[in-house]
Design a protein around this motif. Structure first.
Motif, PDB file in Angstrom:
ATOM      1  N   LEU A 210      65.695  64.397  77.130  1.00  0.00           N
ATOM      2  CA  LEU A 210      65.436  62.962  77.015  1.00  0.00           C
ATOM      3  C   LEU A 210      64.785  62.593  75.692  1.00  0.00           C
ATOM      4  CD1 LEU A 210      65.652  60.231  78.257  1.00  0.00           C
ATOM      5  CD2 LEU A 210      63.547  60.635  79.492  1.00  0.00           C
ATOM      6  N   TYR A 211      63.706  63.282  75.338  1.00  0.00           N
ATOM      7  CA  TYR A 211      63.052  63.059  74.052  1.00  0.00           C
ATOM      8  C   TYR A 211      63.018  64.312  73.194  1.00  0.00           C
ATOM      9  CZ  TYR A 211      61.464  58.662  75.983  1.00  0.00           C
ATOM     10  OH  TYR A 211      61.414  57.420  76.548  1.00  0.00           O
ATOM     11  N   TYR A 212      63.209  65.419  73.832  1.00  0.00           N
ATOM     12  CA  TYR A 212      63.065  66.703  73.153  1.00  0.00           C
ATOM     13  C   TYR A 212      64.427  67.296  72.800  1.00  0.00           C
ATOM     14  CZ  TYR A 212      58.129  66.568  74.348  1.00  0.00           C
ATOM     15  OH  TYR A 212      56.804  66.206  74.444  1.00  0.00           O
ATOM     16  N   THR A 213      64.427  68.174  71.788  1.00  0.00           N
ATOM     17  CA  THR A 213      65.655  68.808  71.337  1.00  0.00           C
ATOM     18  C   THR A 213      65.931  70.042  72.191  1.00  0.00           C
ATOM     19  OG1 THR A 213      65.096  68.121  69.089  1.00  0.00           O
ATOM     20  CG2 THR A 213      66.881  69.704  69.330  1.00  0.00           C
ATOM     21  N   MET A 214      67.094  70.066  72.817  1.00  0.00           N
ATOM     22  CA  MET A 214      67.482  71.231  73.605  1.00  0.00           C
ATOM     23  C   MET A 214      67.732  72.408  72.662  1.00  0.00           C
ATOM     24  SD  MET A 214      67.452  70.132  76.696  1.00  0.00           S
ATOM     25  CE  MET A 214      68.459  71.288  77.622  1.00  0.00           C
ATOM     26  N   GLU A 215      67.414  73.613  73.141  1.00  0.00           N
ATOM     27  CA  GLU A 215      67.559  74.800  72.299  1.00  0.00           C
ATOM     28  C   GLU A 215      68.983  74.980  71.798  1.00  0.00           C
ATOM     29  OE1 GLU A 215      66.074  78.155  74.372  1.00  0.00           O
ATOM     30  OE2 GLU A 215      63.998  77.427  74.440  1.00  0.00           O
ATOM     31  N   GLU A 216      69.978  74.643  72.626  1.00  0.00           N
ATOM     32  CA  GLU A 216      71.358  74.817  72.206  1.00  0.00           C
ATOM     33  C   GLU A 216      71.804  73.738  71.219  1.00  0.00           C
ATOM     34  OE1 GLU A 216      71.368  72.735  76.279  1.00  0.00           O
ATOM     35  OE2 GLU A 216      70.275  74.337  75.235  1.00  0.00           O
ATOM     36  N   GLU A 217      70.942  72.689  70.989  1.00  0.00           N
ATOM     37  CA  GLU A 217      71.300  71.600  70.087  1.00  0.00           C
ATOM     38  C   GLU A 217      70.545  71.649  68.768  1.00  0.00           C
ATOM     39  OE1 GLU A 217      70.391  68.245  72.574  1.00  0.00           O
ATOM     40  OE2 GLU A 217      72.451  68.077  73.265  1.00  0.00           O
ATOM     41  N   VAL A 218      69.798  72.718  68.534  1.00  0.00           N
ATOM     42  CA  VAL A 218      68.965  72.810  67.334  1.00  0.00           C
ATOM     43  C   VAL A 218      69.795  72.671  66.063  1.00  0.00           C
ATOM     44  CG1 VAL A 218      67.566  74.396  65.950  1.00  0.00           C
ATOM     45  CG2 VAL A 218      67.089  74.101  68.373  1.00  0.00           C
ATOM     46  N   ASP A 219      71.014  73.173  66.073  1.00  0.00           N
ATOM     47  CA  ASP A 219      71.857  73.092  64.878  1.00  0.00           C
ATOM     48  C   ASP A 219      72.774  71.878  64.905  1.00  0.00           C
ATOM     49  OD1 ASP A 219      70.809  75.468  63.873  1.00  0.00           O
ATOM     50  OD2 ASP A 219      72.217  76.687  65.038  1.00  0.00           O
ATOM     51  N   GLY A 220      72.615  71.026  65.931  1.00  0.00           N
ATOM     52  CA  GLY A 220      73.479  69.860  66.033  1.00  0.00           C
ATOM     53  C   GLY A 220      72.833  68.612  65.471  1.00  0.00           C
ATOM     54  N   ASP A 221      73.248  67.448  65.997  1.00  0.00           N
ATOM     55  CA  ASP A 221      72.758  66.178  65.460  1.00  0.00           C
ATOM     56  C   ASP A 221      71.763  65.508  66.395  1.00  0.00           C
ATOM     57  OD1 ASP A 221      74.390  65.491  67.521  1.00  0.00           O
ATOM     58  OD2 ASP A 221      75.645  64.093  66.398  1.00  0.00           O
ATOM     59  N   ALA A 222      71.152  66.280  67.307  1.00  0.00           N
ATOM     60  CA  ALA A 222      70.249  65.691  68.290  1.00  0.00           C
ATOM     61  C   ALA A 222      68.842  65.472  67.751  1.00  0.00           C
ATOM     62  CB  ALA A 222      70.189  66.579  69.529  1.00  0.00           C
ATOM     63  N   ALA A 223      68.468  66.135  66.663  1.00  0.00           N
ATOM     64  CA  ALA A 223      67.098  66.037  66.148  1.00  0.00           C
ATOM     65  C   ALA A 223      66.875  64.725  65.411  1.00  0.00           C
ATOM     66  CB  ALA A 223      66.812  67.223  65.232  1.00  0.00           C
ATOM     67  N   ALA A 224      65.587  64.385  65.203  1.00  0.00           N
ATOM     68  CA  ALA A 224      65.233  63.129  64.546  1.00  0.00           C
ATOM     69  C   ALA A 224      65.404  63.232  63.034  1.00  0.00           C
ATOM     70  CB  ALA A 224      63.781  62.777  64.881  1.00  0.00           C
ATOM     71  N   TYR A 225      65.904  62.141  62.434  1.00  0.00           N
ATOM     72  CA  TYR A 225      65.991  62.064  60.982  1.00  0.00           C
ATOM     73  C   TYR A 225      64.589  61.855  60.403  1.00  0.00           C
ATOM     74  CZ  TYR A 225      71.048  61.395  61.462  1.00  0.00           C
ATOM     75  OH  TYR A 225      72.376  61.552  61.758  1.00  0.00           O
ATOM     76  N   VAL A 226      64.266  62.541  59.327  1.00  0.00           N
ATOM     77  CA  VAL A 226      62.974  62.377  58.667  1.00  0.00           C
ATOM     78  C   VAL A 226      63.129  61.338  57.563  1.00  0.00           C
ATOM     79  CG1 VAL A 226      61.126  63.496  57.389  1.00  0.00           C
ATOM     80  CG2 VAL A 226      62.334  64.745  59.191  1.00  0.00           C
ATOM     81  N   ALA A 227      62.381  60.235  57.666  1.00  0.00           N
ATOM     82  CA  ALA A 227      62.497  59.146  56.701  1.00  0.00           C
ATOM     83  C   ALA A 227      62.118  59.626  55.306  1.00  0.00           C
ATOM     84  CB  ALA A 227      61.602  57.985  57.116  1.00  0.00           C
ATOM     85  N   GLY A 228      62.969  59.321  54.329  1.00  0.00           N
ATOM     86  CA  GLY A 228      62.708  59.680  52.945  1.00  0.00           C
ATOM     87  C   GLY A 228      63.105  61.092  52.579  1.00  0.00           C
ATOM     88  N   GLN A 229      63.682  61.847  53.537  1.00  0.00           N
ATOM     89  CA  GLN A 229      64.101  63.224  53.273  1.00  0.00           C
ATOM     90  C   GLN A 229      65.479  63.471  53.880  1.00  0.00           C
ATOM     91  OE1 GLN A 229      61.144  66.238  54.243  1.00  0.00           O
ATOM     92  NE2 GLN A 229      59.501  64.714  54.170  1.00  0.00           N
ATOM     93  N   LYS A 230      66.159  64.461  53.351  1.00  0.00           N
ATOM     94  CA  LYS A 230      67.471  64.819  53.886  1.00  0.00           C
ATOM     95  C   LYS A 230      67.339  66.003  54.836  1.00  0.00           C
ATOM     96  CE  LYS A 230      70.079  63.121  49.907  1.00  0.00           C
ATOM     97  NZ  LYS A 230      71.058  63.468  48.827  1.00  0.00           N
ATOM     98  N   CYS A 231      66.590  65.806  55.907  1.00  0.00           N
ATOM     99  CA  CYS A 231      66.396  66.859  56.892  1.00  0.00           C
ATOM    100  C   CYS A 231      66.116  66.231  58.237  1.00  0.00           C
ATOM    101  CB  CYS A 231      65.249  67.790  56.477  1.00  0.00           C
ATOM    102  SG  CYS A 231      63.635  66.969  56.399  1.00  0.00           S
ATOM    103  N   ARG A 232      66.032  67.075  59.257  1.00  0.00           N
ATOM    104  CA  ARG A 232      65.774  66.605  60.610  1.00  0.00           C
ATOM    105  C   ARG A 232      64.582  67.349  61.201  1.00  0.00           C
ATOM    106  NH1 ARG A 232      71.014  64.708  63.849  1.00  0.00           N
ATOM    107  NH2 ARG A 232      72.301  63.986  62.127  1.00  0.00           N
TER     108      ARG A 232
END
Length: 435
Positions: A210-232
């Protein structure tokens, strides 16, 4: 919401999970009952027996739920508000606000619930309580490695009828129960007069993703975008958060009755939107959910309201919708934005684009709900992470969320905000409250 062990903390605007409903309990049955440890639990602190709130929800008494809750606090007292506060309490639900558990020494509630991600909500009603001075109510609340509240006083907010503090955290699969300890602070007042209290506690299980990143999705697009950076940023099991804001954009306050799976409350955003030329609009469209955005993400009513703006009222070339959220410095903030396109004239990608800025950082240069959801009426949410550096003792600073719709300058139609909800949470650190 506040998050895990990192250089500094996080705050979050609008995020939440699917909840399992409470098992029905007969309110006048005082005998102990066996409960399923995977169900949501609500405890009416200071009250011995089970009771039913006005909304029909069942709250457990301290002695009628021995199979799932235990209490330890020698010297603690069960209190009711003094009669002088009757005028303030008339609009409050007696369950859980008309009783409290208070003590001048530490006391602990232990919940024998299953492992997994949980919501923890602490309810406080700050009136006068006999034998306790309101000016001495300073205390800390801890759960496992996390300090949920530090040097907290509900009596600093006497203008509020009640206060709810909400957190999310993960209970590991080590068989240990969830303990929540309330401890008076002696450092503030050089006497034995300080005390801690609480009126109600909720422990609500939430779906893992719901709010947390599932372990199987760590390399996917489920994580939060970091403002001002090109990372999640990946929210894992070591991350705990405190909810700061949960807003219903352009709509009225939605109580827990409107969010029956997660029991969340969504406040109206009229005190946070900067523009004065907007007016609310509502829809009756049925909302479609997907695997990534389930019904537990937010209730249907959240997606059926928004703001609209008449272009003819605007001066200059730019039109924007901007929300101002006062937050503390020195924390990392997780922001969830909820969207839904309900304009059936929008039929293809690129027809209605917009950009999103968080604290002047561009996080979405060309947002497109048809591209994201593939059709009209689909619930969508996007997560972003931003950090407000600085000394927390210097007070609050405004965190700005802005949407800039792209439009045809020759058109005289209304511009609608496709933003439906904002959730913001602060990161909590393990072992210590970051300074």
């Amino acid at each position: 919401m506040k998050l895990t062990p990192l250089p500094f903390p996080i705050t979050f605007s609008s995020i939440f999970f699917p909840l399992l409903l409470l098992r029905s309990i007969t309110a006048d049955d005082n005998s102990p009952v066996q409960y399923d440890s995977q169900l949501a639990v609500a405890v009416n602190c200071g009250f011995l027996h089970n009771s039913t709130a006005i909304d029909g929800r069942q709250w457990l008494g301290e002695t009628d739920c021995a199979s799932i809750i235990s209490f330890h606090g020698p010297g603690s007292k069960s209190l009711v508000p003094s009669s002088s506060d009757d005028h303030r309490s008339q609009s409050l639900d007696p369950t859980p606000y008309m009783t409290a558990r208070a003590s001048m020494s530490s006391f602990t509630y232990t919940f024998h619930v299953g492992s997994g991600y949980k919501f923890i909500r602490l309810h406080f009603y700050p009136p006068s309580y006999s034998s306790f001075k309101s000016s001495t109510a300073f205390f800390t609340v801890k759960s496992g490695p996390y300090t949920l509240l530090n040097n907290f006083s509900a009596f600093d907010s006497l203008s509020l009828k009640s206060i709810v503090k909400e957190f999310t955290l993960y209970i590991p699969e080590d068989g240990k129960p969830l303990s929540i300890t309330f401890s008076p602070l002696r450092a503030n007042i050089p006497s034995d007069g300080t005390f801690a209290f609480v009126n109600g506690i909720e422990v609500v299980p939430m779906p893992a993703g719901l709010y947390y990143t599932m372990e199987e999705e760590v390399d996917g697009d489920a994580a939060a975008y970091v403002a001002g950076q090109k990372c999640r940023f990946h929210l894992g099991k070591a991350t705990a958060m405190e909810m700061a804001y949960r807003l219903n954009i352009g709509g009225i306050k939605l109580s827990s009755v409107h969010d029956p799976s997660m029991f969340r409350e969504w406040t109206d955003d009229s005190n946070h939107i900067i523009e004065s030329t907007v007016f609310p609009i509502t829809f009756t469209n049925r909302i479609k959910y997907t695997r990534k955005t389930s019904k537990d993400s937010a209730p249907q009513r959240l997606y059926q309201s928004s703001w609209s703006m008449n272009r003819n009222l605007q001066h200059g070339e730019g039109v924007s919708f901007t929300w101002k959220l006062p937050v503390d410095l020195g924390f990392r903030y997780l922001i969830r934005l909820h969207f839904c396109e309900l304009d059936y004239d929008v039929k293809e990608n690129g027809q209605k684009e917009f950009s999103i800025l968080i604290n002047n950082h561009m996080v979405e240069p060309r947002g497109d709900l048809i591209k994201w959801g593939r059709e009209i009426g689909v619930a969508i949410h996007k997560d972003y992470l931003t950090t407000l550096r600085g000394d927390r003792l210097k007070g609050k600073r405004d965190l700005l969320v802005a949407l800039y719709p792209r439009y045809d300058e020759q058109s005289t139609e209304f511009i609608d905000s496709i933003l439906k909800g904002i959730e913001e949470g602060i990161q909590l650190m393990q072992r210590a409250w970051l300074g």
